[in-house]
Design a protein around this motif. Structure first.
Motif, PDB file in Angstrom:
ATOM      1  N   GLY A 419      27.970  57.948  29.171  1.00  0.00           N
ATOM      2  CA  GLY A 419      29.068  57.294  29.862  1.00  0.00           C
ATOM      3  C   GLY A 419      28.753  56.928  31.287  1.00  0.00           C
ATOM      4  O   GLY A 419      29.365  56.009  31.842  1.00  0.00           O
ATOM      5  N   GLY A 420      27.813  57.635  31.945  1.00  0.00           N
ATOM      6  CA  GLY A 420      27.466  57.296  33.318  1.00  0.00           C
ATOM      7  C   GLY A 420      26.889  55.905  33.433  1.00  0.00           C
ATOM      8  O   GLY A 420      27.192  55.169  34.377  1.00  0.00           O
ATOM      9  N   VAL A 421      26.073  55.517  32.453  1.00  0.00           N
ATOM     10  CA  VAL A 421      25.504  54.176  32.460  1.00  0.00           C
ATOM     11  C   VAL A 421      26.593  53.139  32.180  1.00  0.00           C
ATOM     12  O   VAL A 421      26.603  52.044  32.769  1.00  0.00           O
ATOM     13  N   LEU A 422      27.521  53.493  31.290  1.00  0.00           N
ATOM     14  CA  LEU A 422      28.646  52.597  31.039  1.00  0.00           C
ATOM     15  C   LEU A 422      29.435  52.365  32.324  1.00  0.00           C
ATOM     16  O   LEU A 422      29.825  51.238  32.654  1.00  0.00           O
ATOM     17  N   HIS A 423      29.677  53.437  33.074  1.00  0.00           N
ATOM     18  CA  HIS A 423      30.392  53.342  34.342  1.00  0.00           C
ATOM     19  C   HIS A 423      29.612  52.464  35.321  1.00  0.00           C
ATOM     20  O   HIS A 423      30.204  51.616  36.026  1.00  0.00           O
ATOM     21  N   ALA A 424      28.292  52.648  35.376  1.00  0.00           N
ATOM     22  CA  ALA A 424      27.466  51.860  36.295  1.00  0.00           C
ATOM     23  C   ALA A 424      27.457  50.389  35.907  1.00  0.00           C
ATOM     24  O   ALA A 424      27.524  49.498  36.766  1.00  0.00           O
ATOM     25  N   PHE A 425      27.386  50.115  34.599  1.00  0.00           N
ATOM     26  CA  PHE A 425      27.408  48.720  34.149  1.00  0.00           C
ATOM     27  C   PHE A 425      28.742  48.061  34.492  1.00  0.00           C
ATOM     28  O   PHE A 425      28.790  46.878  34.860  1.00  0.00           O
ATOM     29  N   ALA A 426      29.819  48.825  34.374  1.00  0.00           N
ATOM     30  CA  ALA A 426      31.134  48.285  34.728  1.00  0.00           C
ATOM     31  C   ALA A 426      31.160  47.877  36.197  1.00  0.00           C
ATOM     32  O   ALA A 426      31.700  46.823  36.560  1.00  0.00           O
ATOM     33  N   TYR A 427      30.559  48.684  37.067  1.00  0.00           N
ATOM     34  CA  TYR A 427      30.526  48.341  38.486  1.00  0.00           C
ATOM     35  C   TYR A 427      29.618  47.130  38.747  1.00  0.00           C
ATOM     36  O   TYR A 427      29.880  46.332  39.654  1.00  0.00           O
ATOM     37  N   ALA A 428      28.543  47.003  37.963  1.00  0.00           N
ATOM     38  CA  ALA A 428      27.701  45.817  38.099  1.00  0.00           C
ATOM     39  C   ALA A 428      28.509  44.564  37.776  1.00  0.00           C
ATOM     40  O   ALA A 428      28.436  43.547  38.484  1.00  0.00           O
ATOM     41  N   LEU A 429      29.315  44.642  36.709  1.00  0.00           N
ATOM     42  CA  LEU A 429      30.154  43.512  36.326  1.00  0.00           C
ATOM     43  C   LEU A 429      31.204  43.224  37.394  1.00  0.00           C
ATOM     44  O   LEU A 429      31.475  42.069  37.731  1.00  0.00           O
ATOM     45  N   ILE A 430      31.787  44.276  37.947  1.00  0.00           N
ATOM     46  CA  ILE A 430      32.821  44.111  38.971  1.00  0.00           C
ATOM     47  C   ILE A 430      32.260  43.430  40.212  1.00  0.00           C
ATOM     48  O   ILE A 430      32.825  42.455  40.725  1.00  0.00           O
ATOM     49  N   PHE A 431      31.147  43.925  40.722  1.00  0.00           N
ATOM     50  CA  PHE A 431      30.608  43.377  41.963  1.00  0.00           C
ATOM     51  C   PHE A 431      30.002  41.994  41.753  1.00  0.00           C
ATOM     52  O   PHE A 431      30.056  41.156  42.659  1.00  0.00           O
ATOM     53  N   ASP A 432      29.438  41.752  40.585  1.00  0.00           N
ATOM     54  CA  ASP A 432      28.953  40.408  40.301  1.00  0.00           C
ATOM     55  C   ASP A 432      30.117  39.419  40.284  1.00  0.00           C
ATOM     56  O   ASP A 432      30.029  38.314  40.846  1.00  0.00           O
ATOM     57  N   SER A 433      31.229  39.804  39.663  1.00  0.00           N
ATOM     58  CA  SER A 433      32.406  38.939  39.609  1.00  0.00           C
ATOM     59  C   SER A 433      33.023  38.776  40.988  1.00  0.00           C
ATOM     60  O   SER A 433      33.383  37.666  41.403  1.00  0.00           O
ATOM     61  N   LEU A 434      33.156  39.876  41.724  1.00  0.00           N
ATOM     62  CA  LEU A 434      33.752  39.827  43.056  1.00  0.00           C
ATOM     63  C   LEU A 434      32.930  38.950  43.995  1.00  0.00           C
ATOM     64  O   LEU A 434      33.469  38.109  44.722  1.00  0.00           O
ATOM     65  N   GLY A 435      31.609  39.126  43.976  1.00  0.00           N
ATOM     66  CA  GLY A 435      30.741  38.360  44.868  1.00  0.00           C
ATOM     67  C   GLY A 435      30.767  36.872  44.563  1.00  0.00           C
ATOM     68  O   GLY A 435      30.892  36.046  45.474  1.00  0.00           O
ATOM     69  N   HIS A 436      30.661  36.520  43.284  1.00  0.00           N
ATOM     70  CA  HIS A 436      30.660  35.103  42.926  1.00  0.00           C
ATOM     71  C   HIS A 436      32.022  34.459  43.176  1.00  0.00           C
ATOM     72  O   HIS A 436      32.099  33.290  43.592  1.00  0.00           O
ATOM     73  N   ALA A 437      33.105  35.182  42.925  1.00  0.00           N
ATOM     74  CA  ALA A 437      34.442  34.643  43.192  1.00  0.00           C
ATOM     75  C   ALA A 437      34.631  34.389  44.681  1.00  0.00           C
ATOM     76  O   ALA A 437      35.132  33.336  45.095  1.00  0.00           O
ATOM     77  N   LEU A 438      34.232  35.349  45.507  1.00  0.00           N
ATOM     78  CA  LEU A 438      34.397  35.203  46.948  1.00  0.00           C
ATOM     79  C   LEU A 438      33.512  34.087  47.490  1.00  0.00           C
ATOM     80  O   LEU A 438      33.948  33.285  48.335  1.00  0.00           O
ATOM     81  N   ALA A 439      32.258  34.003  47.022  1.00  0.00           N
ATOM     82  CA  ALA A 439      31.340  32.957  47.492  1.00  0.00           C
ATOM     83  C   ALA A 439      31.876  31.569  47.143  1.00  0.00           C
ATOM     84  O   ALA A 439      31.859  30.651  47.981  1.00  0.00           O
TER      85      ALA A 439
END
Length: 485
Positions: A419-439
């Motif tokens: 589950g730790g990797v699942l949690h980390a992947f979720a954060y990768a998806l979040i920050f990728d989405s947040l960064g591209h949306a803001l840019a």
């Protein structure tokens, strides 16, 4: 209609007009008498209102009938500022040698003191044939561009003996010839003047090309080629129509025949038929006279407009490079913070400690992207944006976890991890989405628009594109392996 009937109708029309005028005069006198019987204060009030309406009416009438100004030229940027922008792009690793060569070519042509005229137009309008008619003793100066379609320069001279360089450019609207069309447009901007060829009525795309050239302040001649194919009356009507289509765009519309060859059959005395090819005599005197008038100011008078056109084009092309460079830098920043978010999630040792790490990363990501796009933001704005982003993520957490879970099943290697990797992947998806949306929001709005960025964030969180998820999965796996090593 007979003459008597026309006179009768004219008399009736005149009588009706006189009756209307007398009726209007009688009505005006009646209103004036009533106006004089009103109290003084009411006379002043109505008089003031009528004056205001009269002024407004005259203003509207003047606006409708005033002479229209010519289309404003694209402003030429400051060359020093343009060179600084190119230098900054070069320092960021962007390839700017093509634009640098354009500036060098601008200086070279200025020093040559020769007038450059580009022959521009769609394919099959006879540009090359007209070049041969204008340059009986053809001298090729140079060639720019590709192999089968290129810009060729020919040395010639005007009727008064001034040196002239004619540029034969690739025809526009050629199937699969977008790069050749770009060459043609760039050469047209480099020239002092443009001769635009057509072989009949202008299409919408041709008018758009002419307007595009005129927007750069480029002196233009519209030349109707193959004029010998039209009868006298038809030719006059066509020229008049072309003048109407290019009003305030072309300096003149002239008709020429570039000549060329023609084939016909001839019957011999013995009854045989032979194929004969002969050269038609070119009729280009109107074009030569129009060119002489158009280039009368000489290089000294035409050079400022040419330089303005080239610099304005370079300004646009430099802007496009800056957009590309910023997009590439934004991608690097987003990837950097997405990786840091994965590492922070994997390194969290206490429940909730990853939220503190990710909040700090979101703040730093927002600040760095705002700086990249030259958007001034305060700490309060950043805090408000991060807070709103957290609310958006909280409502979409089920979507994020569902996507992350499906990704672990879809990509080999992820499904066997905890589950730790699942949690980390979720954060990768979040920050990728947040960064591209803001840019994307900063690039378009040039401001920190929280609502716009939030809507873009929601759309990206729901994006299940395989290529994107695979890239984020690879990033997560690489961070997990490095942590294990």
């Amino acid at each position: 209609m007979s003459r008597r009937l026309r006179l009768l109708l004219a008399a009736i029309a005149i009588a009706a007009l006189l009756w209307l005028l007398f009726a209007a005069a009688e009505r005006a006198l009646a209103l004036a008498q009533r106006f004089l019987t009103l109290p003084a204060w009411l006379q002043w009030t109505l008089g003031g209102a009528l004056s205001v309406f009269a002024v407004l009416g005259m203003t509207v009438l003047w606006w409708l009938l005033r002479p229209r100004r010519k289309r404003p030229f694209k402003p030429a940027p400051d060359r020093h500022d343009l060179e600084q922008r190119l230098s900054q792009l070069h320092q960021r690793g962007t390839d700017t040698h093509v634009l640098g060569d354009e500036l060098a070519n601008l200086d070279r042509r200025r020093s040559e003191q020769r007038i450059y005229v580009a022959l521009f137009g769609e394919i099959s309008t006879g540009k090359s044939t007209l070049i041969r008619a204008l340059t009986p003793a053809v001298t090729l100066s140079d060639a720019r561009g590709g192999t089968t379609r290129e810009v060729r320069h020919y040395d010639s001279e005007l009727p008064d003996g001034r040196p002239l360089v004619l540029a034969d450019v690739p025809g526009s609207r050629e199937a699969g010839g977008e790069s050749h069309e770009t060459l043609a447009r760039e050469e047209a901007l480099r020239a002092h003047a443009v001769v635009y060829l057509c072989a009949g009525d202008l299409t919408r795309s041709q008018v758009d090309e002419l307007r595009w050239l005129a927007a750069f302040g480029k002196p233009l001649l519209l030349v109707l080629n193959k004029a010998d194919q039209w009868a006298g009356d038809e030719l006059d009507v066509l020229q008049q129509r072309l003048r109407q289509q290019t009003r305030d765009i072309a300096a003149a519309v002239v008709a020429v025949s570039a000549g060329g060859s023609e084939r016909f059959q001839r019957r011999l005395a013995n009854g045989d038929i032979e194929q004969v090819e002969r050269q038609r005599k070119p009729l280009i005197e109107p074009l030569l006279k129009a060119l002489a008038r158009l280039t009368a100011p000489g290089t000294e008078g035409l050079e400022p407009l040419r330089e303005q056109a080239v610099l304005a084009s370079l300004h646009e092309r430099t802007g496009a490079l800056e957009v590309q460079a910023r997009a590439a830098e934004a991608e690097r920043i987003v990837r950097k913070y997405s990786r840091r978010a994965v590492v922070g999630a994997l390194a969290a040792v206490a429940p909730g400690s990853d939220l503190v790490i990710q909040g700090a990363l979101a703040t730093a990501l927002t600040r760095e992207l705002a700086k990249l796009y030259d958007v001034p933001v305060g700490e309060v704005q950043i805090e408000d944006f991060v807070r709103q982003a957290k609310l958006t993520l909280r409502t979409g957490s089920s979507i994020v976890l569902a996507i992350a879970g499906n990704a672990m099943k879809a990509f080999p290697g992820l499904g066997t991890l905890g589950g730790g990797v699942l949690h980390a992947f979720a954060y990768a998806l979040i920050f990728d989405s947040l960064g591209h949306a803001l840019a994307a929001s900063l690039a378009e709005r040039q401001a920190l628009d929280q609502d716009d960025a939030a809507e873009r964030l929601k759309a990206l969180l729901a994006d299940t594109g395989a290529a994107r998820l695979r890239q984020l999965a690879t990033l997560t796996m690489d961070a997990w392996r490095e942590r294990g090593a």
